[in-house]
Design a protein around this motif. Structure first.
Motif, PDB file in Angstrom:
ATOM      1  N   PRO A  35       0.796  -1.228   0.000  1.00 44.14           N
ATOM      2  CA  PRO A  35       0.000   0.000   0.000  1.00 44.14           C
ATOM      3  C   PRO A  35       0.837   1.291   0.000  1.00 44.14           C
ATOM      4  O   PRO A  35       0.547   2.224  -0.741  1.00 44.14           O
ATOM      5  N   TYR A  36       1.887   1.302   0.805  1.00 38.19           N
ATOM      6  CA  TYR A  36       2.671   2.537   0.930  1.00 38.19           C
ATOM      7  C   TYR A  36       3.421   2.852  -0.375  1.00 38.19           C
ATOM      8  O   TYR A  36       3.451   3.997  -0.832  1.00 38.19           O
ATOM      9  N   GLY A  37       4.007   1.835  -0.966  1.00 38.32           N
ATOM     10  CA  GLY A  37       4.733   2.025  -2.220  1.00 38.32           C
ATOM     11  C   GLY A  37       3.800   2.369  -3.370  1.00 38.32           C
ATOM     12  O   GLY A  37       4.103   3.221  -4.212  1.00 38.32           O
ATOM     13  N   TRP A  38       2.662   1.707  -3.400  1.00 42.74           N
ATOM     14  CA  TRP A  38       1.705   1.924  -4.484  1.00 42.74           C
ATOM     15  C   TRP A  38       1.134   3.331  -4.411  1.00 42.74           C
ATOM     16  O   TRP A  38       0.915   3.985  -5.427  1.00 42.74           O
ATOM     17  N   LYS A  39       0.943   3.811  -3.175  1.00 43.37           N
ATOM     18  CA  LYS A  39       0.447   5.173  -3.002  1.00 43.37           C
ATOM     19  C   LYS A  39       1.461   6.168  -3.556  1.00 43.37           C
ATOM     20  O   LYS A  39       1.100   7.121  -4.258  1.00 43.37           O
ATOM     21  N   ALA A  40       2.731   5.940  -3.260  1.00 42.87           N
ATOM     22  CA  ALA A  40       3.781   6.836  -3.774  1.00 42.87           C
ATOM     23  C   ALA A  40       3.780   6.819  -5.303  1.00 42.87           C
ATOM     24  O   ALA A  40       3.862   7.854  -5.962  1.00 42.87           O
ATOM     25  N   MET A  41       3.653   5.612  -5.875  1.00 41.17           N
ATOM     26  CA  MET A  41       3.656   5.497  -7.341  1.00 41.17           C
ATOM     27  C   MET A  41       2.445   6.216  -7.926  1.00 41.17           C
ATOM     28  O   MET A  41       2.551   6.895  -8.945  1.00 41.17           O
ATOM     29  N   ARG A  42       1.304   6.069  -7.270  1.00 35.93           N
ATOM     30  CA  ARG A  42       0.098   6.720  -7.779  1.00 35.93           C
ATOM     31  C   ARG A  42       0.193   8.243  -7.677  1.00 35.93           C
ATOM     32  O   ARG A  42      -0.390   8.964  -8.492  1.00 35.93           O
ATOM     33  N   LEU A  43       0.928   8.718  -6.705  1.00 34.55           N
ATOM     34  CA  LEU A  43       1.140  10.164  -6.607  1.00 34.55           C
ATOM     35  C   LEU A  43       2.066  10.646  -7.716  1.00 34.55           C
ATOM     36  O   LEU A  43       1.892  11.736  -8.257  1.00 34.55           O
ATOM     37  N   ILE A  44       3.043   9.828  -8.070  1.00 38.04           N
ATOM     38  CA  ILE A  44       3.894  10.157  -9.220  1.00 38.04           C
ATOM     39  C   ILE A  44       3.032  10.166 -10.489  1.00 38.04           C
ATOM     40  O   ILE A  44       3.101  11.086 -11.303  1.00 38.04           O
ATOM     41  N   ASP A  45       2.189   9.149 -10.632  1.00 33.38           N
ATOM     42  CA  ASP A  45       1.279   9.094 -11.788  1.00 33.38           C
ATOM     43  C   ASP A  45       0.394  10.342 -11.849  1.00 33.38           C
ATOM     44  O   ASP A  45       0.123  10.867 -12.938  1.00 33.38           O
ATOM     45  N   ALA A  46      -0.043  10.806 -10.689  1.00 31.42           N
ATOM     46  CA  ALA A  46      -0.919  11.981 -10.664  1.00 31.42           C
ATOM     47  C   ALA A  46      -0.173  13.212 -11.184  1.00 31.42           C
ATOM     48  O   ALA A  46      -0.754  14.048 -11.880  1.00 31.42           O
ATOM     49  N   LEU A  47       1.116  13.297 -10.873  1.00 31.24           N
ATOM     50  CA  LEU A  47       1.910  14.416 -11.388  1.00 31.24           C
ATOM     51  C   LEU A  47       2.041  14.310 -12.908  1.00 31.24           C
ATOM     52  O   LEU A  47       1.990  15.308 -13.624  1.00 31.24           O
ATOM     53  N   ILE A  48       2.221  13.087 -13.381  1.00 31.55           N
ATOM     54  CA  ILE A  48       2.304  12.895 -14.835  1.00 31.55           C
ATOM     55  C   ILE A  48       0.978  13.310 -15.479  1.00 31.55           C
ATOM     56  O   ILE A  48       0.953  14.034 -16.475  1.00 31.55           O
ATOM     57  N   ARG A  49      -0.114  12.849 -14.890  1.00 26.64           N
ATOM     58  CA  ARG A  49      -1.429  13.180 -15.469  1.00 26.64           C
ATOM     59  C   ARG A  49      -1.651  14.694 -15.495  1.00 26.64           C
ATOM     60  O   ARG A  49      -2.233  15.224 -16.423  1.00 26.64           O
ATOM     61  N   ASP A 269      18.841   8.444   3.144  1.00 27.00           N
ATOM     62  CA  ASP A 269      20.065   8.511   3.945  1.00 27.00           C
ATOM     63  C   ASP A 269      20.139   7.285   4.860  1.00 27.00           C
ATOM     64  O   ASP A 269      19.333   6.370   4.721  1.00 27.00           O
ATOM     65  N   GLU A 270      21.102   7.295   5.773  1.00 29.45           N
ATOM     66  CA  GLU A 270      21.296   6.078   6.576  1.00 29.45           C
ATOM     67  C   GLU A 270      20.082   5.762   7.462  1.00 29.45           C
ATOM     68  O   GLU A 270      19.896   4.625   7.873  1.00 29.45           O
ATOM     69  N   LYS A 271      19.222   6.761   7.684  1.00 29.99           N
ATOM     70  CA  LYS A 271      18.013   6.497   8.479  1.00 29.99           C
ATOM     71  C   LYS A 271      16.886   5.872   7.655  1.00 29.99           C
ATOM     72  O   LYS A 271      15.943   5.332   8.215  1.00 29.99           O
ATOM     73  N   GLY A 272      16.971   6.048   6.360  1.00 30.24           N
ATOM     74  CA  GLY A 272      15.922   5.474   5.515  1.00 30.24           C
ATOM     75  C   GLY A 272      15.600   6.346   4.315  1.00 30.24           C
ATOM     76  O   GLY A 272      16.452   7.082   3.822  1.00 30.24           O
ATOM     77  N   ILE A 273      14.355   6.235   3.884  1.00 33.95           N
ATOM     78  CA  ILE A 273      13.880   6.997   2.729  1.00 33.95           C
ATOM     79  C   ILE A 273      13.646   8.453   3.122  1.00 33.95           C
ATOM     80  O   ILE A 273      13.361   8.737   4.282  1.00 33.95           O
ATOM     81  N   ILE A 274      13.782   9.355   2.162  1.00 38.21           N
ATOM     82  CA  ILE A 274      13.309  10.731   2.351  1.00 38.21           C
ATOM     83  C   ILE A 274      12.415  11.069   1.162  1.00 38.21           C
ATOM     84  O   ILE A 274      12.916  11.234   0.040  1.00 38.21           O
ATOM     85  N   PHE A 275      11.130  11.141   1.376  1.00 42.21           N
ATOM     86  CA  PHE A 275      10.224  11.495   0.278  1.00 42.21           C
ATOM     87  C   PHE A 275      10.119  13.005   0.145  1.00 42.21           C
ATOM     88  O   PHE A 275       9.943  13.701   1.150  1.00 42.21           O
ATOM     89  N   PRO A 276      10.190  13.521  -1.076  1.00 36.80           N
ATOM     90  CA  PRO A 276       9.801  14.922  -1.259  1.00 36.80           C
ATOM     91  C   PRO A 276       8.301  15.019  -0.927  1.00 36.80           C
ATOM     92  O   PRO A 276       7.551  14.102  -1.268  1.00 36.80           O
ATOM     93  N   PRO A 277       7.873  16.085  -0.279  1.00 36.71           N
ATOM     94  CA  PRO A 277       6.460  16.197   0.083  1.00 36.71           C
ATOM     95  C   PRO A 277       5.524  16.004  -1.120  1.00 36.71           C
ATOM     96  O   PRO A 277       4.425  15.493  -0.968  1.00 36.71           O
ATOM     97  N   SER A 278       5.979  16.368  -2.321  1.00 41.32           N
ATOM     98  CA  SER A 278       5.139  16.261  -3.521  1.00 41.32           C
ATOM     99  C   SER A 278       4.567  14.864  -3.723  1.00 41.32           C
ATOM    100  O   SER A 278       3.473  14.712  -4.235  1.00 41.32           O
ATOM    101  N   ALA A 280       5.048  12.239  -1.181  1.00 37.51           N
ATOM    102  CA  ALA A 280       5.051  11.471   0.072  1.00 37.51           C
ATOM    103  C   ALA A 280       3.646  10.933   0.339  1.00 37.51           C
ATOM    104  O   ALA A 280       2.701  11.708   0.407  1.00 37.51           O
ATOM    105  N   PRO A 281       3.500   9.606   0.475  1.00 36.35           N
ATOM    106  CA  PRO A 281       2.172   9.060   0.775  1.00 36.35           C
ATOM    107  C   PRO A 281       1.616   9.647   2.072  1.00 36.35           C
ATOM    108  O   PRO A 281       0.434   9.891   2.196  1.00 36.35           O
ATOM    109  N   ILE A 282       2.511   9.865   3.023  1.00 41.22           N
ATOM    110  CA  ILE A 282       2.160  10.594   4.243  1.00 41.22           C
ATOM    111  C   ILE A 282       3.111  11.773   4.311  1.00 41.22           C
ATOM    112  O   ILE A 282       4.322  11.599   4.350  1.00 41.22           O
TER     113      ILE A 282
END
Lengths: 468, 468
Positions: A35-49, A269-278, A280-282
């Motif tokens: 769910p978390y990854g798919w949400k991120a992908m769908r947000l990328i898709d939304a930017l494309i759309r 980074d060494e702590k993990g992922i950093i999503f740009p807010p654009s 970010a699923p959360i």
């Protein structure tokens, strides 16, 4: 994290730890989108759309299966994809008369239909796109988002009256990429691929490459000028204003789930992922700080904050799990949430919330009143920081060299090139790196620039890099 | 339009004329989604997602290809789907060791993973869904949206601690369907399918059927209680509070692009499609009425209106094509746009626009000021009218009969049934109709109700109808 092996371990681990994909699906190269990854992908898709809508591309959806007979029409294309396609040979208990292949890309599915759709110059330009999954039987080692056998894919396909109009489309594609990449905070290098590396069937191919923390470049997408290379075998003709039947000119623009892999790889980074807010699923997670006697009051305030931020269009999540705050902090840092909002009694009494910024690595007090507006400003700042940081890394990795011997791993070399294919191959053979191509837009070399192989006059630059 | 052949011709024609699909794709049963049709489908998907989010289902995306070895684990399921699957046997130049099939539905793709995901009672309930394409090698005649070989599909899959919790899920599914169908203005009948017609592998199946203008019912979707029928072969177990490993109970809920076919079929009229505003790709079309000397002024006002309505969240389109208004009227009526807004000099001077309501079949003057709000009220009225009209048709088509000889084509018969499979088959054989099932929720028969075949005591009702 620039050392290759270290990065690969980190990357392979984080995509699962952060809940983007599950790699245990029992077919190699095919992962389950969580769910978390798919949400991120769908947000990328939304930017494309959003970009497609702005530029008046129509969204279509073509069948997955392509008859072998259509696929076979364009000889160069087959040569490029033949070894990579999945074949459906049976259905139910029957062997199919004509085998069907799973689209590796949709030229050969779409163009027989374009041939029916395009009749007159008034039908042009035809601008379409789709977001679908494609299939390629990769023989190289697979890697989540980066090299998969089932690929979440964006493909725009256009038809034009002539070469010039198709060129205008490519200029528009480059502008789209500019907006889009800025949103993802992913910088890229634009090159015209050398002839021996262009897309099967293309007149020319523009590659969009970024640099990963391994020091290797990764192709994010590509834009192809087809001229009439597909229009001829697929018979895409129109009646021009003079009443003659002429072939349409075509372009395509393709990108894939690699975009998500790049976001993970470049910003993390060494702590993990950093999503740009654009994307970010959360975007903001609220962690209530409870101590004895105030639980209910704090939870109530936390819920109020959640409602308020949601109403402002922020993707917010209230973490009300029964874990210690420290555990939650690590968890959300790992998952790349740009902002953590801590709210406890002291904050409530002080009329603020404590905001821990994942990108900036700092904590700031945000006034409780109008928190949404301030948070949006923090998001903007985060976008800018991630963009500038990634851009400097790409820029700094480019080194101008005079002789191909000077090529250094982990960098992108810029060198003079005489234009001879032989010199290109010499570079590739000797360095183990690839020639990405010549700069787009074209860039004149200064007087006296020499080919980095043969020393002859070099009318153009080339970029050289090890690639993923 | 109730005569079957007439309806079929009308339907087959309108889906192409209105620009929903192109049926000329060179693989039988696989159509191209055109922009207008795909937009409508995506709006239906958005309604599904809204309901899924409300009920806390997580969206996932599983691979398309399923290894034969996984598919083979559940014997009844195979028996149900074996003759309908597409097989990938080759990739590139290799024959695959394990053939892969294209999902006809995703149980056998998902459940091996669920077996890894579900560990403890705290992991339950697990509520997931996906929107993907599925593939079934239909042998019956194909029909756009209604019977396709590539099917745009919604499937929710859940796991629960026990049967009762799975039953609660099914109650939630029914509530979801209630909201959702109201939005589409599609009424339906809920029945528990007879045992011989339940889904392959299900403990029981609830069918969601509607009636089409042919007088035949069409299955819109179904909800399955699996009990532990899949959990056993796929080894989906969890540790309960007592520390024992027990099998999870499962349910699914599936619907498809048939929803769009139903909207087209049920609401349409001789002029074309009628979209409920909820899923109309274009909710309002503005047609400027130009006459000499005022072109620019009218166009400017039309554009202003467009901007204003767009800002209010209305899906509006300004038709600035160089055609006569009458041509445009027909075109948009055919395409089912709920509202046409005509704006000419008289309207501008009078401070209004002329609204032609597709559903109500009337024209009304809408005040220019606050037009958006008034238009939204018209949309609400349209939703209500379409819903009530379709509901009456369904209700009126249900006839209670005492003997199966009384079954009339074009109706849904409600009859007493003793519960014996043999009597069920007699009805089906004699009438050529199918037994949809027994009412959901269960409905007691009045004292003295007799089986419509054997005359024995009938503890339950059944519905009988010819189906698509």
């Amino acid at each position: 994290m620039r050392k290759e092996e270290e990065f690969n371990d980190w990357y392979n681990n984080i995509v699962e730890e952060a809940g983007l994909v599950d790699k245990r699906y029992p077919v190699k190269g095919m992962n389950v989108w969580l769910p978390y990854g798919w949400k991120a992908m769908r947000l990328i898709d939304a930017l494309i759309r959003r970009e497609m809508e702005r530029t008046e591309h129509d969204e279509v959806c073509f069948p997955l299966l392509i008859p072998k007979t259509e696929f076979d029409k364009e000889a160069e294309h087959i040569a490029g994809f033949g070894a990579e396609v999945y074949w459906v040979t049976h259905a139910g208990n029957n062997e199919l008369d004509v085998p069907l292949l799973l689209r590796p890309t949709s030229e050969t599915a779409m163009y027989p239909m374009f041939s029916l759709w395009v009749r007159s110059h008034t039908d042009l330009p035809l601008k379409t796109f789709q977001l679908v999954n494609t299939f390629r039987y990769e023989t190289k080692q697979t890697k989540a988002f980066i090299r998969m056998r089932e690929i979440h894919f964006f493909e725009a396909h256009t038809c034009h009256v002539d070469f010039e109009d198709a060129e205008r489309q490519i200029a528009e594609d480059l502008e789209i990429m500019k907006h889009f990449a800025k949103d993802l905070c992913i910088p890229y290098l634009l090159t015209k691929r050398p002839d021996w590396d262009k897309f099967a069937g293309a007149y020319y191919t523009v590659g969009l490459d970024t640099i990963m923390p391994t020091g290797r470049t990764l192709q994010l997408g590509s834009i192809h000028q087809y001229k009439t290379n597909f229009a001829v075998p697929y018979n895409i003709t129109y009646e021009n204003e003079g009443g003659e039947q002429v072939h349409a000119h075509q372009t395509t623009y393709g990108m894939s789930e690699r975009l998500l892999g790049t976001v993970v790889g470049i910003h993390g980074d060494e702590k993990g992922i950093i999503f740009p807010p654009s994307i970010a699923p959360i975007q903001a997670v609220i962690v209530p700080i409870l101590s004895k006697g105030n639980q209910e009051h704090v939870m109530e305030e936390a819920r109020k904050l959640e409602e308020e931020l949601k109403a402002e269009g922020i993707r917010v999540h209230l973490d009300d799990r029964d874990f210690r705050p420290g555990y939650k902090y690590n968890d959300w840092e790992l998952r790349g949430v740009p902002l953590r909002l801590e709210i406890g009694m002291r904050d409530i009494e002080g009329g603020h919330v404590m905001a821990a910024c994942r990108v900036q690595g700092k904590k700031i007090l945000v006034k409780r009143e109008g928190a949404g507006e301030q948070i949006k400003l923090i998001f903007q700042e985060q976008q800018e920081i991630l963009w500038q940081k990634a851009r400097s890394i790409l820029e700094e990795s480019i080194r101008t060299i005079e002789d191909y011997n000077q090529y250094e791993e982990g960098t992108i070399a810029k060198a003079g090139w005489c234009g001879e294919e032989e010199c290109g191959h010499t570079i590739e053979d000797f360095t183990g790196a690839a020639i990405l191509g010549t700069p787009v837009p074209e860039e004149e070399t200064p007087e006296g620039t020499r080919c980095c192989v043969c020393g002859a006059h070099a009318p153009s630059w080339i970029y050289i890099a090890k690639t993923h």
